[in-house]
Write a protein that holds these residues in place. Structure first.
Motif, PDB file in Angstrom:
ATOM      1  N   PHE A   1       4.317  -5.151  -0.215  1.00 33.78           N
ATOM      2  CA  PHE A   1       4.536  -6.171   0.105  1.00 33.78           C
ATOM      3  C   PHE A   1       3.750  -7.042   1.074  1.00 33.78           C
ATOM      4  CE2 PHE A   1       7.746  -3.598  -1.746  1.00 33.78           C
ATOM      5  CZ  PHE A   1       8.289  -4.433  -2.839  1.00 33.78           C
ATOM      6  N   THR A   2       2.988  -6.563   1.534  1.00 35.14           N
ATOM      7  CA  THR A   2       2.210  -6.985   2.993  1.00 35.14           C
ATOM      8  C   THR A   2       0.668  -7.043   2.593  1.00 35.14           C
ATOM      9  OG1 THR A   2       1.775  -4.834   4.054  1.00 35.14           O
ATOM     10  CG2 THR A   2       4.039  -6.247   4.532  1.00 35.14           C
ATOM     11  N   GLU A   3       0.170  -6.453   1.672  1.00 33.63           N
ATOM     12  CA  GLU A   3      -1.235  -6.468   1.347  1.00 33.63           C
ATOM     13  C   GLU A   3      -1.484  -6.927   0.136  1.00 33.63           C
ATOM     14  OE1 GLU A   3      -3.057  -2.701   1.738  1.00 33.63           O
ATOM     15  OE2 GLU A   3      -1.978  -2.317   3.607  1.00 33.63           O
ATOM     16  N   ASP A   4      -2.514  -8.272   0.001  1.00 34.82           N
ATOM     17  CA  ASP A   4      -2.954  -8.670  -1.382  1.00 34.82           C
ATOM     18  C   ASP A   4      -3.389  -7.732  -2.131  1.00 34.82           C
ATOM     19  OD1 ASP A   4      -1.986 -11.131  -0.308  1.00 34.82           O
ATOM     20  OD2 ASP A   4      -4.095 -11.834   0.349  1.00 34.82           O
ATOM     21  N   ALA A   5      -3.927  -6.795  -1.801  1.00 38.17           N
ATOM     22  CA  ALA A   5      -4.778  -5.571  -2.594  1.00 38.17           C
ATOM     23  C   ALA A   5      -3.927  -4.728  -3.307  1.00 38.17           C
ATOM     24  CB  ALA A   5      -6.007  -5.132  -1.977  1.00 38.17           C
ATOM     25  N   ARG A   6      -2.643  -4.929  -3.410  1.00 41.09           N
ATOM     26  CA  ARG A   6      -1.524  -4.250  -3.838  1.00 41.09           C
ATOM     27  C   ARG A   6      -0.700  -4.832  -4.704  1.00 41.09           C
ATOM     28  NH1 ARG A   6      -1.234   1.084  -1.139  1.00 41.09           N
ATOM     29  NH2 ARG A   6      -2.840   1.214   0.349  1.00 41.09           N
TER      30      ARG A   6
ATOM     31  N   ALA B   1      -0.295  -0.723  -8.476  1.00 39.43           N
ATOM     32  CA  ALA B   1      -1.717  -0.616  -8.464  1.00 39.43           C
ATOM     33  C   ALA B   1      -2.064  -1.219  -7.291  1.00 39.43           C
ATOM     34  CB  ALA B   1      -2.429  -1.504  -9.764  1.00 39.43           C
ATOM     35  N   ARG B   2      -3.638  -0.871  -7.053  1.00 36.99           N
ATOM     36  CA  ARG B   2      -4.051  -1.384  -5.891  1.00 36.99           C
ATOM     37  C   ARG B   2      -5.581  -1.535  -6.074  1.00 36.99           C
ATOM     38  NH1 ARG B   2      -3.221   4.377  -4.367  1.00 36.99           N
ATOM     39  NH2 ARG B   2      -5.252   5.125  -4.139  1.00 36.99           N
ATOM     40  N   HIS B   3      -6.231  -2.447  -5.522  1.00 39.05           N
ATOM     41  CA  HIS B   3      -7.480  -2.899  -5.660  1.00 39.05           C
ATOM     42  C   HIS B   3      -8.435  -2.371  -4.577  1.00 39.05           C
ATOM     43  CE1 HIS B   3     -11.078  -5.747  -5.608  1.00 39.05           C
ATOM     44  NE2 HIS B   3     -10.820  -5.385  -6.796  1.00 39.05           N
ATOM     45  N   ASP B   4      -9.404  -1.276  -5.024  1.00 36.33           N
ATOM     46  CA  ASP B   4     -10.112  -0.639  -4.127  1.00 36.33           C
ATOM     47  C   ASP B   4     -11.440  -1.355  -3.847  1.00 36.33           C
ATOM     48  OD1 ASP B   4      -8.451   1.643  -3.816  1.00 36.33           O
ATOM     49  OD2 ASP B   4      -9.178   2.676  -5.763  1.00 36.33           O
ATOM     50  N   ALA B   5     -11.188  -2.491  -3.326  1.00 31.55           N
ATOM     51  CA  ALA B   5     -12.521  -3.010  -2.723  1.00 31.55           C
ATOM     52  C   ALA B   5     -13.658  -2.497  -2.079  1.00 31.55           C
ATOM     53  CB  ALA B   5     -11.997  -4.678  -2.288  1.00 31.55           C
TER      54      ALA B   5
ATOM     55  N   SER C   1     -12.944  -1.258  -8.025  1.00 31.19           N
ATOM     56  CA  SER C   1     -11.840  -0.859  -9.276  1.00 31.19           C
ATOM     57  C   SER C   1     -10.455  -1.098  -8.786  1.00 31.19           C
ATOM     58  CB  SER C   1     -12.136   0.561  -9.777  1.00 31.19           C
ATOM     59  OG  SER C   1     -11.917   1.486  -8.744  1.00 31.19           O
ATOM     60  N   TRP C   2      -9.693  -1.397  -9.899  1.00 29.55           N
ATOM     61  CA  TRP C   2      -8.232  -1.143  -9.685  1.00 29.55           C
ATOM     62  C   TRP C   2      -7.597   0.196  -9.833  1.00 29.55           C
ATOM     63  CZ3 TRP C   2      -4.596  -4.640  -7.992  1.00 29.55           C
ATOM     64  CH2 TRP C   2      -4.955  -5.887  -7.746  1.00 29.55           C
ATOM     65  N   ASN C   3      -6.731   0.571  -9.230  1.00 26.93           N
ATOM     66  CA  ASN C   3      -6.396   2.059  -9.446  1.00 26.93           C
ATOM     67  C   ASN C   3      -5.074   2.110  -9.549  1.00 26.93           C
ATOM     68  OD1 ASN C   3      -4.890   4.467  -7.631  1.00 26.93           O
ATOM     69  ND2 ASN C   3      -6.837   5.085  -8.228  1.00 26.93           N
ATOM     70  N   VAL C   4      -4.534   2.948 -10.516  1.00 23.28           N
ATOM     71  CA  VAL C   4      -3.021   3.241 -10.858  1.00 23.28           C
ATOM     72  C   VAL C   4      -2.801   4.082  -9.636  1.00 23.28           C
ATOM     73  CG1 VAL C   4      -1.547   4.091 -12.699  1.00 23.28           C
ATOM     74  CG2 VAL C   4      -3.527   2.803 -13.245  1.00 23.28           C
TER      75      VAL C   4
END
Length: 166
Positions: free
Chosen positions: A50-55, A72-76, A81-84
């Motif tokens: 709820f605080t990070e754009d990459a999630r 999901a989260r984005h592993d920039a 990649s996106w990660n489940v």
């Protein structure tokens, strides 16, 4: 049967937190998860959704009824990649194609590289994720195993690429 993913908004955070308890309860069969003195499991990664754009967090619904969640989260920083991160379907809706359909919807939200991991002690997850990844991947799905002490438990990590419209 209509299966949908709906973004979890801040006001629905307690609902997601409740579902995470069921998820961890199921996981307690294969992982060494212990209850707190309050009778709950600890999940320390909820707030960043709820605080990070990459999630991103989604409710999974079946015909409008709550049936689980996908996170999901984005592993920039790693490889882009996106990660489940977490994925859960309540028992009532398992083995009906709900997880498969919801996963395909999740992957289609972010065409490109994806990763996901599953515990060696979870054969149902292994079968699901190998099948779904194989059906949405353009090109090969690569697998790599990791073992303690590099990870908490033995896992298999899948890497694959999703084209638009998975």
């Amino acid at each position: 049967m209509t299966i949908a993913l709906t973004a979890v908004d801040e006001p629905d955070k307690p609902v997601l937190a409740n579902l995470v308890q069921f998820y961890q309860y199921d996981f307690s069969e294969i992982r060494d998860l212990e209850l707190t003195r309050h009778g709950t499991f600890t999940y320390r990664y909820l707030d960043p959704y709820f605080t990070e754009d990459a999630r991103e967090a989604y409710f999974i619904t079946v015909d409008g009824e709550l049936a689980g969640f996908a996170m999901a989260r984005h592993d920039a920083d790693e490889d882009g990649s996106w990660n489940v991160a977490e994925f859960f379907v309540v028992r009532r809706h398992r083995r009906r194609g709900v997880a498969r359909d919801a996963a395909r919807q999740l992957f289609s939200k972010h065409p490109g590289p994806w990763t996901l991991s599953f515990d060696h002690g979870n054969p149902a997850a292994a079968a699901l994720w190998r099948s779904v990844a194989g059906s949405v991947a353009t090109g090969t799905v690569t697998e790599s195993d990791r073992y303690p002490p590099d990870t908490d438990v033995a896992i298999t990590r899948l890497r694959f690429h999703v084209a638009g419209g998975a």
